[in-house]
Enzyme design. Structure first.
Site, PDB file in Angstrom:
ATOM      1  N   HIS A   1     -49.090 -48.393  -2.179  1.00 41.69           N
ATOM      2  CA  HIS A   1     -47.711 -47.960  -1.974  1.00 41.69           C
ATOM      3  C   HIS A   1     -46.945 -47.856  -3.291  1.00 41.69           C
ATOM      4  O   HIS A   1     -46.179 -46.906  -3.492  1.00 41.69           O
ATOM      5  CB  HIS A   1     -47.006 -48.930  -1.016  1.00 41.69           C
ATOM      6  CG  HIS A   1     -45.901 -48.316  -0.239  1.00 41.69           C
ATOM      7  ND1 HIS A   1     -45.518 -48.771   1.000  1.00 41.69           N
ATOM      8  CD2 HIS A   1     -45.090 -47.277  -0.503  1.00 41.69           C
ATOM      9  CE1 HIS A   1     -44.514 -48.045   1.454  1.00 41.69           C
ATOM     10  NE2 HIS A   1     -44.233 -47.135   0.558  1.00 41.69           N
TER      11      HIS A   1
ATOM     12  N   TYR B   1     -42.960 -50.314   6.475  1.00 42.00           N
ATOM     13  CA  TYR B   1     -42.047 -49.695   7.435  1.00 42.00           C
ATOM     14  C   TYR B   1     -41.805 -50.557   8.670  1.00 42.00           C
ATOM     15  O   TYR B   1     -40.868 -50.311   9.425  1.00 42.00           O
ATOM     16  CB  TYR B   1     -42.555 -48.310   7.855  1.00 42.00           C
ATOM     17  CG  TYR B   1     -42.773 -47.360   6.700  1.00 42.00           C
ATOM     18  CD1 TYR B   1     -42.211 -47.594   5.450  1.00 42.00           C
ATOM     19  CD2 TYR B   1     -43.576 -46.228   6.852  1.00 42.00           C
ATOM     20  CE1 TYR B   1     -42.434 -46.732   4.389  1.00 42.00           C
ATOM     21  CE2 TYR B   1     -43.797 -45.362   5.793  1.00 42.00           C
ATOM     22  CZ  TYR B   1     -43.229 -45.617   4.567  1.00 42.00           C
ATOM     23  OH  TYR B   1     -43.458 -44.761   3.517  1.00 42.00           O
TER      24      TYR B   1
ATOM     25  N   SER C   1     -39.919 -37.542   1.458  1.00 44.67           N
ATOM     26  CA  SER C   1     -38.503 -37.158   1.375  1.00 44.67           C
ATOM     27  C   SER C   1     -38.361 -35.695   0.964  1.00 44.67           C
ATOM     28  O   SER C   1     -37.555 -35.363   0.080  1.00 44.67           O
ATOM     29  CB  SER C   1     -37.741 -38.063   0.401  1.00 44.67           C
ATOM     30  OG  SER C   1     -37.701 -39.382   0.869  1.00 44.67           O
ATOM     31  N   PRO C   2     -39.100 -34.782   1.593  1.00 44.75           N
ATOM     32  CA  PRO C   2     -39.029 -33.373   1.192  1.00 44.75           C
ATOM     33  C   PRO C   2     -37.709 -32.714   1.568  1.00 44.75           C
ATOM     34  O   PRO C   2     -37.431 -31.595   1.115  1.00 44.75           O
ATOM     35  CB  PRO C   2     -40.196 -32.740   1.951  1.00 44.75           C
ATOM     36  CG  PRO C   2     -40.328 -33.577   3.185  1.00 44.75           C
ATOM     37  CD  PRO C   2     -40.034 -34.981   2.719  1.00 44.75           C
ATOM     38  N   LEU C   3     -36.913 -33.414   2.377  1.00 43.79           N
ATOM     39  CA  LEU C   3     -35.600 -32.892   2.760  1.00 43.79           C
ATOM     40  C   LEU C   3     -34.479 -33.702   2.123  1.00 43.79           C
ATOM     41  O   LEU C   3     -33.366 -33.768   2.647  1.00 43.79           O
ATOM     42  CB  LEU C   3     -35.463 -32.879   4.290  1.00 43.79           C
ATOM     43  CG  LEU C   3     -36.499 -32.007   5.005  1.00 43.79           C
ATOM     44  CD1 LEU C   3     -36.373 -32.121   6.515  1.00 43.79           C
ATOM     45  CD2 LEU C   3     -36.382 -30.548   4.564  1.00 43.79           C
ATOM     46  N   GLY C   4     -34.783 -34.316   0.973  1.00 44.59           N
ATOM     47  CA  GLY C   4     -33.748 -35.042   0.251  1.00 44.59           C
ATOM     48  C   GLY C   4     -33.099 -36.131   1.070  1.00 44.59           C
ATOM     49  O   GLY C   4     -31.890 -36.334   1.015  1.00 44.59           O
ATOM     50  N   ARG C   5     -33.922 -36.856   1.863  1.00 47.57           N
ATOM     51  CA  ARG C   5     -33.453 -37.930   2.749  1.00 47.57           C
ATOM     52  C   ARG C   5     -32.409 -37.436   3.743  1.00 47.57           C
ATOM     53  O   ARG C   5     -31.537 -38.187   4.169  1.00 47.57           O
ATOM     54  CB  ARG C   5     -32.927 -39.116   1.937  1.00 47.57           C
ATOM     55  CG  ARG C   5     -33.983 -39.683   0.988  1.00 47.57           C
ATOM     56  CD  ARG C   5     -33.737 -41.119   0.618  1.00 47.57           C
ATOM     57  NE  ARG C   5     -34.835 -41.564  -0.231  1.00 47.57           N
ATOM     58  CZ  ARG C   5     -34.756 -41.705  -1.554  1.00 47.57           C
ATOM     59  NH1 ARG C   5     -33.628 -41.453  -2.177  1.00 47.57           N
ATOM     60  NH2 ARG C   5     -35.802 -42.109  -2.246  1.00 47.57           N
ATOM     61  N   GLY C   6     -32.505 -36.160   4.094  1.00 45.55           N
ATOM     62  CA  GLY C   6     -31.607 -35.601   5.100  1.00 45.55           C
ATOM     63  C   GLY C   6     -30.543 -34.690   4.545  1.00 45.55           C
ATOM     64  O   GLY C   6     -29.921 -33.947   5.296  1.00 45.55           O
ATOM     65  N   PHE C   7     -30.328 -34.730   3.226  1.00 49.11           N
ATOM     66  CA  PHE C   7     -29.294 -33.881   2.642  1.00 49.11           C
ATOM     67  C   PHE C   7     -29.644 -32.413   2.855  1.00 49.11           C
ATOM     68  O   PHE C   7     -28.774 -31.569   3.096  1.00 49.11           O
ATOM     69  CB  PHE C   7     -29.136 -34.167   1.145  1.00 49.11           C
ATOM     70  CG  PHE C   7     -27.712 -34.098   0.662  1.00 49.11           C
ATOM     71  CD1 PHE C   7     -26.937 -32.958   0.852  1.00 49.11           C
ATOM     72  CD2 PHE C   7     -27.129 -35.176   0.021  1.00 49.11           C
ATOM     73  CE1 PHE C   7     -25.623 -32.900   0.405  1.00 49.11           C
ATOM     74  CE2 PHE C   7     -25.808 -35.135  -0.425  1.00 49.11           C
ATOM     75  CZ  PHE C   7     -25.057 -33.988  -0.223  1.00 49.11           C
TER      76      PHE C   7
END
Length: 338
Positions: free
Chosen positions: A137, A65, A216-222
């Site tokens: 990773h 990162y 990514s539990p929010l679908g990368r923001g979707f």
């Protein structure tokens, strides 16, 4: 950062059978320095400190990162300075950051000497003398997982690491690693949008007593609803090439989000909180790590731990997204191999 304003209301969960206890919602920090446009260090530090005040104790970073510079780990280290022993810091090794990336991203490197080198760098960047969770990773096909597990086990015995984690590993790798040294946590993408782990991976980690951390539990923001077509994102934002944002898939996914939002509105919550509450409802061995740069968003995310979904709510989510989103989560060349 002061402790007097810290909320103790966030429920706690235990990951794995080795006793790793964290708040039910964690915080992923990748987007503070990469993948979603220009970095925002002050905003990132403010967000981490606000998360801590709300009872979030699990902070996720990685060598990758910071693109090998340590910048993301340094940001996290600065943000938790003064409360280090109250939080759980997770970081990762597994890439060769000295080699230029190719079409598949950075080359992999989980050789034992490299693991030790990255660990020492991470300790220095985080400003700590121990790492709570050290993840591989990505699985390196050129290094036996037994060698990886043995090396991390040595670091644990030396007091430099507390818990061993894997990321994007399949059932065989998980079993082989766990046979050498107990794996406490597996981190893999999982959300109402991405359901691949449900068939083979979740049953194995539950059989072995390993905690599960969805990234990514929010679908990368979707799944925040704040979305626009791929072409409207800058080139340094991964959503510009993510398959789920491309024409055809985007419209189908947007329709699903609107239906999920209607369900969330009926419950008096946001669609983001619905998505996180859905994950928490999949088992008490799950702790999602949504990423954000916003102190306001982190408060919204943490509040999801207090949302209760009924059987009818869960059935409606399944009806809206029976198999997850339209589009793959990575291009074929970047897809982790299980």
């Amino acid at each position: 950062m002061t402790q007097q304003n810290k909320s103790k209301n966030l429920p706690k969960r235990t990951l794995g059978t080795q006793g790793l206890q964290v708040g039910a919602i964690g915080l992923g920090t990748m987007g503070m320095t990469m993948a979603y446009g220009a970095g925002d260090e002050p905003g990132g530090i403010s967000t981490i400190r606000r998360a801590y005040e709300l009872g979030v104790t699990f902070f996720d970073t990685a060598e990758l990162y910071g693109m090998g510079t340590g910048s993301n780990e340094q940001l996290v280290g600065r943000a938790v300075k003064g409360v280090r022993d109250d939080v759980v810091l997770a970081t990762k090794f597994g890439f060769d950051m000295s080699a230029p990336p190719n079409a598949e991203g950075f080359a992999l490197n989980s050789r034992p000497e490299h693991i030790r080198e990255v660990t020492e760098n991470s300790l220095r960047h985080l400003g700590t003398d121990y790492i709570d969770v050290l993840y591989q990773h990505r699985v390196d096909p050129d290094v036996p997982i037994e060698d990886v597990a043995g090396t991390v086990g040595e670091l644990i015995a030396a007091g430099k690491v507390r818990y061993f984690g894997l990321s994007e590993a399949g059932p065989d790798i998980i079993r082989r690693a766990h046979a050498v040294h107990p794996v406490s946590v597996l981190q893999t993408e999982y959300s109402v949008f991405e359901r691949a782990v449900e068939t083979e991976v979740l049953p194995v980690v539950r059989e072995l007593g390993i905690g599960f951390v969805p990234y990514s539990p929010l679908g990368r923001g979707f799944l925040t609803g704040a979305v626009k077509p791929a072409a409207e994102y800058p080139e340094d934002d991964m959503r510009s090439w993510d398959d789920r944002w491309q024409p055809g898939n985007y419209e189908k996914n947007l329709t699903a989000i609107r239906q999920l939002t209607a369900l969330a509105d009926a419950k008096g919550i946001t669609v983001t909180q619905l998505a996180l509450a859905w994950l928490l409802a999949q088992g008490d061995d799950i702790v999602p790590i949504p990423g954000t740069r916003s102190p306001q968003r982190v408060a919204e995310n943490a509040a999801a731990a207090h949302v209760t979904l009924t059987a009818q709510d869960l059935a409606r989510v399944q009806e809206i997204l029976p198999q997850g989103s339209a589009g793959s989560r990575y291009p074929k060349a970047m897809m982790p191999a299980w």
